[in-house]
Design an enzyme around this catalytic site. Structure first.
Site, PDB file in Angstrom:
ATOM      1  N   HIS A 290     -11.025  10.176 -10.397  1.00 35.61           N
ATOM      2  CA  HIS A 290      -9.840  10.256 -11.254  1.00 35.61           C
ATOM      3  C   HIS A 290      -8.825  11.277 -10.745  1.00 35.61           C
ATOM      4  CE1 HIS A 290     -12.219   7.734 -13.892  1.00 35.61           C
ATOM      5  NE2 HIS A 290     -11.134   7.480 -14.575  1.00 35.61           N
TER       6      HIS A 290
ATOM      7  N   GLU B  24     -13.134   0.062  -0.106  1.00 38.03           N
ATOM      8  CA  GLU B  24     -11.895   0.218  -0.880  1.00 38.03           C
ATOM      9  C   GLU B  24     -11.747  -0.906  -1.898  1.00 38.03           C
ATOM     10  OE1 GLU B  24      -8.309   1.929   1.030  1.00 38.03           O
ATOM     11  OE2 GLU B  24      -7.494  -0.067   0.684  1.00 38.03           O
TER      12      GLU B  24
ATOM     13  N   CYS C 174       0.810  -1.226   0.000  1.00 39.54           N
ATOM     14  CA  CYS C 174       0.000   0.000   0.000  1.00 39.54           C
ATOM     15  C   CYS C 174       0.842   1.274   0.000  1.00 39.54           C
ATOM     16  CB  CYS C 174      -0.961  -0.006   1.192  1.00 39.54           C
ATOM     17  SG  CYS C 174      -2.246  -1.259   1.030  1.00 39.54           S
TER      18      CYS C 174
HETATM   19 ZN   LIG Z   1      -5.158   1.269  -1.615  1.00 42.00          ZN
END
Ligand SMILES: [Zn+2]
Length: 120
Positions: free
Chosen positions: A70, A109, A26
């Protein structure tokens, strides 16, 4: 009659998570197809039969979507550390003034990972 309504939204964005360990995946720049749920709660007036027009939730949320979709989330003021937890709170803070009956924000997520924030 007390009810909870949910309306779901989606956006694409990139981020990295600067507080994770140096070799954690991450920490690398990557993207997600984020989804989030806006949940409002309140009492239904019998004469009306509804709490809030779903369209009004959409109108309140659209400016937030425009700021997220975006973009590289780390560059947005307040999202320098864009974990799901911080993102849920950030969305709450933007949305709550327009939606006083806001009860929770759930940020998804991934398909299997979500964070719910119910306000301060
Ligand atoms: Zn992530």
């Amino acid at each position: 009659m007390r009810v909870r309504l949910t309306k779901s939204f989606a956006f694409e964005a990139a981020h990295d998570l600067p507080t994770f360990p140096a070799n954690h995946k991450c920490r690398r720049l990557h993207g997600h197809s984020f989804r989030f749920d806006v949940i409002v709660e309140g009492d239904v007036e019998p004469a009306k039969g509804f709490l809030i027009d779903y369209g009004d939730i959409k109108i309140a949320t659209e400016p937030i979507l425009k700021r997220l979709d975006h973009y590289y989330l780390n560059e947005i003021p307040g999202l320098e550390n864009p974990t799901s937890e911080n993102l849920a709170k950030w969305i709450w803070d933007q949305l709550q003034p327009a939606l006083p009956d806001l009860s929770a924000i759930i940020v998804h997520e991934t398909c299997s990972s979500a964070c719910e924030y119910r306000g301060p």
